[in-house]
Scaffold this active site. Structure first.
Site, PDB file in Angstrom:
ATOM      1  N   GLU A  33     -16.865  18.061   0.202  1.00  0.00           N
ATOM      2  CA  GLU A  33     -16.046  17.289   1.157  1.00  0.00           C
ATOM      3  C   GLU A  33     -16.699  17.336   2.533  1.00  0.00           C
ATOM      4  OE1 GLU A  33     -13.967  15.110   3.279  1.00  0.00           O
ATOM      5  OE2 GLU A  33     -13.305  15.190   1.186  1.00  0.00           O
ATOM      6  N   GLY A  67      -8.831  14.346   1.698  1.00  0.00           N
ATOM      7  CA  GLY A  67      -9.378  13.024   1.993  1.00  0.00           C
ATOM      8  C   GLY A  67      -8.513  12.211   2.931  1.00  0.00           C
ATOM      9  N   ILE A  68      -8.739  10.904   2.912  1.00  0.00           N
ATOM     10  CA  ILE A  68      -8.005   9.989   3.796  1.00  0.00           C
ATOM     11  C   ILE A  68      -6.514  10.026   3.501  1.00  0.00           C
ATOM     12  CG2 ILE A  68      -7.613   7.537   4.318  1.00  0.00           C
ATOM     13  CD1 ILE A  68     -10.033   8.709   5.742  1.00  0.00           C
ATOM     14  N   CYS A  69      -6.138  10.028   2.216  1.00  0.00           N
ATOM     15  CA  CYS A  69      -4.720   9.945   1.841  1.00  0.00           C
ATOM     16  C   CYS A  69      -3.889  11.028   2.525  1.00  0.00           C
ATOM     17  CB  CYS A  69      -4.564  10.048   0.331  1.00  0.00           C
ATOM     18  SG  CYS A  69      -2.844  10.064  -0.208  1.00  0.00           S
ATOM     19  N   GLY A  99     -22.280  14.956   0.605  1.00  0.00           N
ATOM     20  CA  GLY A  99     -22.952  15.066  -0.689  1.00  0.00           C
ATOM     21  C   GLY A  99     -23.611  13.772  -1.122  1.00  0.00           C
ATOM     22  N   GLU A 135       3.433  -1.713   7.265  1.00  0.00           N
ATOM     23  CA  GLU A 135       3.996  -0.401   7.601  1.00  0.00           C
ATOM     24  C   GLU A 135       3.809  -0.081   9.079  1.00  0.00           C
ATOM     25  OE1 GLU A 135       3.537   1.631   3.160  1.00  0.00           O
ATOM     26  OE2 GLU A 135       2.517   2.571   4.862  1.00  0.00           O
ATOM     27  N   ALA A 182      -3.748   5.692  -4.118  1.00  0.00           N
ATOM     28  CA  ALA A 182      -3.920   7.129  -4.360  1.00  0.00           C
ATOM     29  C   ALA A 182      -3.570   7.499  -5.791  1.00  0.00           C
ATOM     30  CB  ALA A 182      -3.055   7.924  -3.383  1.00  0.00           C
ATOM     31  N   HIS A 213      27.029   5.309 -11.301  1.00  0.00           N
ATOM     32  CA  HIS A 213      27.684   4.504 -10.273  1.00  0.00           C
ATOM     33  C   HIS A 213      28.390   5.430  -9.275  1.00  0.00           C
ATOM     34  CE1 HIS A 213      29.937   1.207  -8.468  1.00  0.00           C
ATOM     35  NE2 HIS A 213      31.012   1.981  -8.524  1.00  0.00           N
TER      36      HIS A 213
END
Length: 462
Positions: free
Chosen positions: A32, A38-40, A112, A185, A316, A441
Site C-alpha cells: 500500500e 484505500g480510497i474507499c 508496488g 451526494e 467497493a 408492519h
C-alpha cells in the site's frame, strides 16, 4: 521474502482478498502506497457517509418543528463536520490495520510494481526499493477522479472528490459537474449545509444509470431542496483567475456563465494503471481496463487483477466480491463467477436511491414481456410517521415466469432494503413469493411486498 500471494493495493478489493487468502492458509503480503483501506475507507465510501449523516442531522434540526420539537437556532460548524468525517475514516483504517495483524498478513508500505516473473518491486517513501516474490500477484490498484480536458483540477478551486471531503472552509457557492452517485451526494451535502449548489449534467436525466422514473423523482426532490439542475449541458471552460470561478456552460438554449467559489468535477473515475509494470510484464489492457477471465486471471501466468481496474461496476462491494472469488480460485476452490447483473447500486443523498438488475427500459430492450409494480411511500404508514413520504419502490418482473428482473427504489432508508431483492434474485424467487413473504408492519420495507402485489393486481394499500 517469498509469499503465496502478494496484493498491490489495500482498498476493499485488496484487503478483503488478503484476509480471505489468509483464511485459506496462504502466506500473504499486501502493498500500500498511502493508507490501509484505500480510497474507499480513507477518501470515499466511509468518510462521505459521515459527512452525509452530519447534513441529515442538520436538516432534522431545521425541521424539528415538523416533529413537534422546538429548537432555537442550530448552526453548522463546517470544520467540525469535516473533522468528524476524518475521525471516522481514521478509525476504519485502524480497523483494517488490526485485521491485517489478526490474519498474519505482512503490510509493505510503498509503491508496488510488477518486476519480472513472480516478483514485485516496492519503492518506499524514502525512495528505497525492495523486491518480493510470490506465486500469485493480484493487482488491486483502484481508481482516481477522472479529469476532463475542459475541467483541469487545480486542487483548490477546481477540485475532485478528495478535496471536496476536506475543504478548509465551507464555500458559499459550488458547481458540481456530473450527477452520478458522487456528484449527487456532494450536491446534497453542501446544499444541506447552506452552500448554493448547481449541478451540471451532460445527459437528459440525473443519476443516468438509474430507472428513468427514479431519476425524475430525484430531480424533483433535489430541486425542492433548492439545488439548481442543468441537464443536457456541458462545461466548455472554467476561468478560475478571479475570486469566483466563471463556469462557461453550453446548454440547449445557448451558452451560460455560472459563477461559483468551487467547481467540483464528478465525472467518473480513471483507473490507476500507470507505473505498475503492466507493459513490461506483457499484461493486456483495453480502454483503461486490465483484461481478465471470470476468475480474474490476466493473460500472464500468476498475475491477476480485481476492482476498478477490470470490467464491471467500479464499486467497493464489487471489488470485495471479486477479491474473494479470485483467491478462492487460487486456493483450489470452485467459486461461482460473479453475476454482474445482480449487483446493487446505492446513492446516499436524501432521498436515498437503490437499485439492482434491469431497469424497465433495459428489460423491454432485452426482449422480456414484463409486469411492473410500484408502491409510493406516500401510502406507507412508517414513511408518514417518519416524515419521509417522498419516493417509491418499483419492481420489474418477467411476465412469463415471475422472475424478478429489477428493483428501483427512492426514499427513506432504501439503501438498507435493496439487499432483500439481491438475495431474492440469487435464490430465483418469483413475484408471488415476495407477495407471500409476510413483511413486518409498519416498516419502510413492506413497500417491497406491496410493489410486488401491485404488479399482480393484488395491492391492498393503494
Amino acid at each position: 521474502m517469498n509469499y503465496d500471494v502478494i496484493i498491490i493495493g489495500s482498498g476493499p478489493g485488496g484487503y478483503v482478498a488478503a484476509i480471505r487468502a489468509s483464511q485459506l492458509g496462504l502466506k500473504v503480503a499486501i502493498v500500500e502506497k498511502e493508507a490501509l483501506g484505500g480510497i474507499c475507507l480513507n477518501w470515499g465510501c466511509i468518510p462521505t457517509k459521515a459527512l452525509l449523516k452530519s447534513a441529515q442531522v442538520f436538516e432534522y434540526l431545521q425541521h424539528a418543528g415538523d416533529y413537534g420539537i422546538k429548537v432555537d437556532g442550530g448552526e453548522a460548524d463546517f470544520a467540525a463536520v469535516v473533522k468528524r468525517s476524518r475521525s471516522v475514516a481514521d478509525g476504519m483504517s485502524k480497523g483494517v490495520q488490526f485485521l491485517m495483524k489478526k490474519n498474519k498478513i505482512d503490510v509493505i508500505m510503498g509503491f508496488g510494481k510488477l518486476k519480472g516473473k513472480g516478483s514485485v518491486e516496492v519503492k518506499d517513501a524514502d525512495g528505497k526499493t525492495n523486491t518480493y516474490t510470490a506465486k500469485h500477484i493480484i493487482l488491486a490498484t483502484g481508481g482516481r477522479s477522472r479529469e476532463l480536458p475542459s475541467l483541469k483540477q487545480d486542487g483548490k478551486k477546481i477540485i475532485g472528490y478528495r478535496q471536496a471531503m476536506s475543504l478548509p472552509t465551507q464555500p458559499k457557492s459550488m458547481v458540481v459537474v456530473g450527477s452520478g452517485a458522487i456528484g449527487i451526494e456532494f450536491a446534497y451535502f453542501y446544499n444541506a449545509l447552506g452552500t448554493k449548489v448547481t449541478v451540471v449534467e451532460f445527459l437528459p436525466v440525473v443519476v443516468p444509470l438509474e430507472d428513468e422514473e427514479v431519476s425524475k423523482q430525484l430531480e424533483r426532490s433535489l430541486k425542492k431542496q433548492g439545488i439548481d439542475i442543468m441537464l443536457n449541458s456541458t462545461v466548455e471552460s472554467v476561468d478560475a483567475s478571479g475570486d469566483l470561478c466563471k463556469v462557461n456552460i453550453k446548454t440547449e438554449k445557448g451558452n451560460q456563465v455560472v459563477e461559483a467559489e468551487i467547481v467540483l468535477s464528478a465525472v467518473g473515475i480513471a483507473t490507476n494503471l500507470e507505473g505498475i509494470g503492466l507493459e513490461e510484464a506483457g499484461v493486456k489492457t483495453d480502454k483503461g481496463k486490465v483484461l481478465v477471465d471470470d476468475f480474474y486471471k490476466t493473460n500472464v501466468e500468476g498475475v491477476y487483477a480485481i476492482g476498478d481496474i477490470v470490467k464491471g461496476q467500479a464499486l467497493a462491494h464489487v471489488a470485495s466480491a471479486e477479491g474473494i472469488i479470485c483467491v478462492e480460485k487460487i486456493a483450489g476452490h470452485h467459486p461461482e463467477p460473479l453475476n454482474y447483473n445482480n449487483i446493487p447500486g446505492c446513492t446516499y443523498c436524501t432521498p436515498e436511491v437503490a437499485s439492482v438488475g434491469y431497469t424497465e427500459k433495459a428489460a423491454k430492450d432485452a426482449g422480456y414481456e414484463i409486469k411492473v409494480g410500484k408502491f409510493p411511500f406516500s401510502a406507507s404508514g412508517k414513511a408518514s410517521a417518519a416524515g419521509a413520504k417522498d419516493g417509491f419502490v418499483k419492481l420489474v418482473f418477467d411476465a412469463k415466469y415471475g422472475e424478478i428482473l429489477g428493483a428501483h427504489m427512492i426514499g427513506y432508508n432504501v439503501t438498507e432494503m435493496i439487499a432483500e431483492i439481491v438475495v431474492a434474485r440469487k435464490l430465483e424467487a418469483t413475484g408471488h413469493e415476495l407477495i407471500k413473504s409476510v413483511h413486518p408492519h409498519p416498516t419502510i420495507s413492506e413497500a417491497i411486498m406491496e410493489a410486488a402485489a401491485a404488479a399482480y393486481g393484488e395491492v391492498i394499500h393503494i
